[in-house]
Design a protein around this motif. Structure first.
Motif, short mmCIF file in Angstrom:
data_model
loop_
_atom_site.label_atom_id
_atom_site.label_comp_id
_atom_site.label_asym_id
_atom_site.label_seq_id
_atom_site.Cartn_x
_atom_site.Cartn_y
_atom_site.Cartn_z
N ILE A 32 0.87 -1.19 0.00
CA ILE A 32 0.00 0.00 0.00
C ILE A 32 0.90 1.23 0.00
CG2 ILE A 32 -1.69 1.32 1.33
CD1 ILE A 32 -2.86 -1.38 2.21
N LEU A 33 0.65 2.14 -0.94
CA LEU A 33 1.52 3.30 -1.13
C LEU A 33 1.09 4.44 -0.21
CD1 LEU A 33 1.80 3.22 -5.01
CD2 LEU A 33 3.39 2.30 -3.32
N GLU A 34 1.95 4.76 0.74
CA GLU A 34 1.71 5.87 1.65
C GLU A 34 2.46 7.11 1.19
OE1 GLU A 34 2.38 4.73 5.74
OE2 GLU A 34 1.79 2.69 5.27
N GLY A 35 3.50 6.91 0.43
CA GLY A 35 4.32 8.00 -0.09
C GLY A 35 5.44 7.40 -0.92
N ILE A 36 6.03 8.22 -1.78
CA ILE A 36 7.12 7.75 -2.64
C ILE A 36 8.25 8.77 -2.56
CG2 ILE A 36 7.84 7.30 -5.02
CD1 ILE A 36 4.96 6.37 -5.56
N ARG A 37 9.45 8.28 -2.24
CA ARG A 37 10.64 9.13 -2.29
C ARG A 37 11.39 8.72 -3.54
NH1 ARG A 37 12.95 12.72 0.51
NH2 ARG A 37 12.00 12.23 2.51
N ALA A 38 11.39 9.61 -4.51
CA ALA A 38 12.01 9.34 -5.80
C ALA A 38 13.48 9.72 -5.77
CB ALA A 38 11.29 10.12 -6.89
N ALA A 39 14.30 8.97 -6.51
CA ALA A 39 15.72 9.32 -6.63
C ALA A 39 15.88 10.56 -7.49
CB ALA A 39 16.49 8.14 -7.23
N GLY A 40 14.88 10.84 -8.30
CA GLY A 40 14.87 12.01 -9.17
C GLY A 40 13.54 12.09 -9.89
N VAL A 41 13.30 13.19 -10.53
CA VAL A 41 12.08 13.34 -11.31
C VAL A 41 12.44 13.65 -12.76
CG1 VAL A 41 10.52 13.96 -9.43
CG2 VAL A 41 11.82 15.74 -10.58
#
Length: 134
Positions: free
Chosen positions: A27-36
């Motif tokens: 379940i996705l609570e948030g996403i920390r991306a390495a970059g956009v």
């Protein structure tokens, strides 16, 4: 009145054909991306709807995924058919989505009567490295 009782987004949601039981993972609570931009490979949007026995059993809906006023995905062909039941499980699968920026990603399903189910995920950029100076 039709109402969403439960709504979430996960990497995967399945419905067992024999038991009608729902299983979800990650379940996705948030996403920390390495970059956009960041590519999200699979997303499943789940809503458990409930209605009164006297309500209409059939609805059409539009699914959207948007961030910062930009619509990323639209599906106007979602059917919610309760039949003779008072609960309905809707699963919308998105097979790949590019999120162009950080911010709040909102996934929503709006029925033709205006009732809305939505779930919001914070998309964050890379964590800043802070180094102490001597």
């Amino acid at each position: 009145m039709v109402r969403p009782k439960l709504c979430f987004v996960a990497s995967g949601v399945t419905r067992d054909a024999d038991t009608n039981a729902i299983s979800a993972y990650n379940i996705l609570e948030g996403i920390r991306a390495a970059g956009v931009p960041v590519f999200i490979q699979n997303v499943s949007f789940f809503v458990l709807w409930e209605r009164d026995p006297t309500d209409n059993p059939n609805y059409a809906g539009t699914f959207t995924a948007a961030i910062g006023g930009q619509t990323l995905v639209t599906n106007a062909g979602v059917v919610v058919n309760f039949g003779d039941k008072t609960k309905h499980r809707t699963i919308v699968n998105v097979n790949g989505m590019v999120v162009p920026t950080v911010g709040l990603l909102t996934l929503a399903l709006v029925l033709d009567n205006g009732v809305r189910a939505e779930y919001t995920i914070a998309i964050e950029g890379p964590q800043a490295n802070v180094q102490a100076q001597a």
